[in-house]
Each structure stands twice: as structure tokens, then as C-alpha cells.
Write a protein that holds these residues in place. Structure first.
Motif, PDB file in Angstrom:
ATOM      1  N   VAL A 130      34.739 111.153   4.606  1.00 33.68           N
ATOM      2  CA  VAL A 130      33.354 111.184   4.152  1.00 33.68           C
ATOM      3  C   VAL A 130      32.921 109.743   3.943  1.00 33.68           C
ATOM      4  O   VAL A 130      33.581 108.986   3.229  1.00 33.68           O
ATOM      5  N   VAL A 131      31.820 109.366   4.597  1.00 29.63           N
ATOM      6  CA  VAL A 131      31.308 108.002   4.515  1.00 29.63           C
ATOM      7  C   VAL A 131      29.981 108.052   3.750  1.00 29.63           C
ATOM      8  O   VAL A 131      29.025 108.691   4.187  1.00 29.63           O
ATOM      9  N   VAL A 132      29.944 107.368   2.602  1.00 27.38           N
ATOM     10  CA  VAL A 132      28.762 107.331   1.743  1.00 27.38           C
ATOM     11  C   VAL A 132      28.150 105.943   1.888  1.00 27.38           C
ATOM     12  O   VAL A 132      28.746 104.945   1.481  1.00 27.38           O
ATOM     13  N   THR A 133      26.956 105.888   2.471  1.00 28.44           N
ATOM     14  CA  THR A 133      26.300 104.610   2.734  1.00 28.44           C
ATOM     15  C   THR A 133      25.243 104.333   1.680  1.00 28.44           C
ATOM     16  O   THR A 133      24.440 105.198   1.343  1.00 28.44           O
ATOM     17  N   THR A 134      25.282 103.095   1.189  1.00 26.54           N
ATOM     18  CA  THR A 134      24.263 102.612   0.252  1.00 26.54           C
ATOM     19  C   THR A 134      23.686 101.328   0.830  1.00 26.54           C
ATOM     20  O   THR A 134      24.069 100.907   1.918  1.00 26.54           O
ATOM     21  N   GLY A 135      22.832 100.688   0.092  1.00 32.92           N
ATOM     22  CA  GLY A 135      22.281  99.405   0.518  1.00 32.92           C
ATOM     23  C   GLY A 135      23.203  98.240   0.197  1.00 32.92           C
ATOM     24  O   GLY A 135      22.823  97.090   0.366  1.00 32.92           O
ATOM     25  N   SER A 136      24.409  98.506  -0.243  1.00 27.76           N
ATOM     26  CA  SER A 136      25.347  97.458  -0.665  1.00 27.76           C
ATOM     27  C   SER A 136      25.774  96.581   0.502  1.00 27.76           C
ATOM     28  O   SER A 136      26.052  97.068   1.591  1.00 27.76           O
ATOM     29  N   ALA A 137      25.863  95.288   0.242  1.00 27.47           N
ATOM     30  CA  ALA A 137      26.357  94.357   1.254  1.00 27.47           C
ATOM     31  C   ALA A 137      27.846  94.562   1.510  1.00 27.47           C
ATOM     32  O   ALA A 137      28.354  94.177   2.548  1.00 27.47           O
ATOM     33  N   LYS A 138      28.550  95.171   0.588  1.00 24.74           N
ATOM     34  CA  LYS A 138      29.991  95.424   0.719  1.00 24.74           C
ATOM     35  C   LYS A 138      30.270  96.524   1.743  1.00 24.74           C
ATOM     36  O   LYS A 138      31.378  96.627   2.244  1.00 24.74           O
ATOM     37  N   GLY A 139      29.297  97.344   2.033  1.00 21.23           N
ATOM     38  CA  GLY A 139      29.482  98.407   3.008  1.00 21.23           C
ATOM     39  C   GLY A 139      29.605  99.769   2.359  1.00 21.23           C
ATOM     40  O   GLY A 139      29.445  99.935   1.156  1.00 21.23           O
TER      41      GLY A 139
END
Length: 170
Positions: A130-139
Motif C-alpha cells: 500500500v503506497v500512501v502519497t502526500t505532498g512530502s518531499a520525503k516521498g
């Protein structure tokens, strides 16, 4: 995401409770073996074909193969013991590593997308990520090694929670 005191209404995250599916251990082993065996097989093949350089090709093959096989045997068991994940109404978080520990936290209000990924090896082991994407620069925050049905249910649950959570990521 930790609170500063009682009564502040801040959220405190405990260490994640959930382990990955037990089938993640052989999946990690196969991945590791593929990584190690690729250069070993090339070196052995070249050693067989190039007689004068045989020793100088077999030596690095052994130097790569022996620790690589030991690592494939023991590292996945260790990783399984230290990697954890959890989903609450407030956040998705993953704890990885023993020496270099990493906590990845994605507050529900910051989640932009939720995806499931199943490569060929994962499919063979009945697993998914499961890949949870946010606006984080870390990914993205990745929860690897879940039973594929658990992963699908988790993605659906996260989609429902984030859809109902006010925030700035939508």
C-alpha cells in the motif's frame, strides 16, 4: 504528531502494532537472492568461458555469494521482527530499521492518493504494497508485505477516512 501535555487535545502515536504478513520473509529472501545471484552468475559464466581469468572471476563470485547467501538467510527474519505499521483515524505510520530507525507518518489530512502495488514476485507470494502519497518531499509512505486482500481493504478504508477528513491535501 506528539502532544505536549495532558488535556491539550494533541494526538500521541504509540509504536505501531502491526507486523507485515509472514510471507514477506520468503519474498524478501527471493528479492535478495536475485540481487546477489545476478552478478555471481555473470562472474561464474565469464570464469568458465575465460580460462586464464578464471581465478580472478571466481574469487569475487565467492566473495559476493557467501555473504549474500548469509544475508538472504538472516536479514529478512530480522527485518520482519523490527518493521511495523499502523493506521489510526489520525494517521498512517510505519516504523522501519533497527540501527537507522525511521518513522514515517502521514496525517490523514495530508494524504493525496492511496495505491496498491503488486509486482510479479508479490503476486506469487500473495502479497501487496500500500503506497500512501502526500505532498512530502520525503516521498510516499509504503506498507510492504501485506496480504493482498488486507492491502485492498486497507486502501479502501484509507480512501474512506481521508475523504471524510478535512484537510489541505484534497
Amino acid at each position: 504528531m506528539t502532544g505536549t501535555g495532558a488535556g491539550t487535545g494533541a494526538v500521541r502515536l504509540r509504536p505501531p502494532r502491526n507486523r507485515f504478513d509472514r510471507r514477506v520473509v520468503p519474498w524478501w529472501r527471493v528479492q535478495w537472492l536475485l540481487l546477489v545471484l545476478s552478478p555471481v552468475l555473470v562472474l561464474v559464466l565469464l570464469g568458465v568461458l575465460i580460462g586464464p581469468a578464471r581465478f580472478w572471476l571466481f574469487l569475487p563470485a565467492v566473495v559476493i555469494a557467501v555473504p549474500g547467501l548469509l544475508a538472504a538467510l538472516f536479514l529478512p527474519v530480522w527485518w520482519y521482527r523490527v518493521h511495523r505499521w499502523e493506521v489510526t483515524d489520525a494517521a498512517v505510520y510505519v516504523h522501519t530499521g533497527y540501527f537507522w530507525q525511521e518513522w514515517r507518518v502521514a496525517p490523514m489530512s495530508r494524504i493525496q492518493t492511496v495505491d496498491t502495488v503488486r509486482g510479479p514476485l508479490q503476486q506469487a507470494f500473495g502479497l501487496a504494497t500500500v503506497v500512501v502519497t502526500t505532498g512530502s518531499a520525503k516521498g510516499a509512505v509504503k506498507i510492504e508485505g501485506l496480504d493482498h486482500e488486507v492491502a485492498a481493504e486497507l486502501a479502501e478504508r484509507l480512501t474512506e477516512i481521508t475523504g471524510a477528513t478535512p484537510g489541505d491535501a484534497t
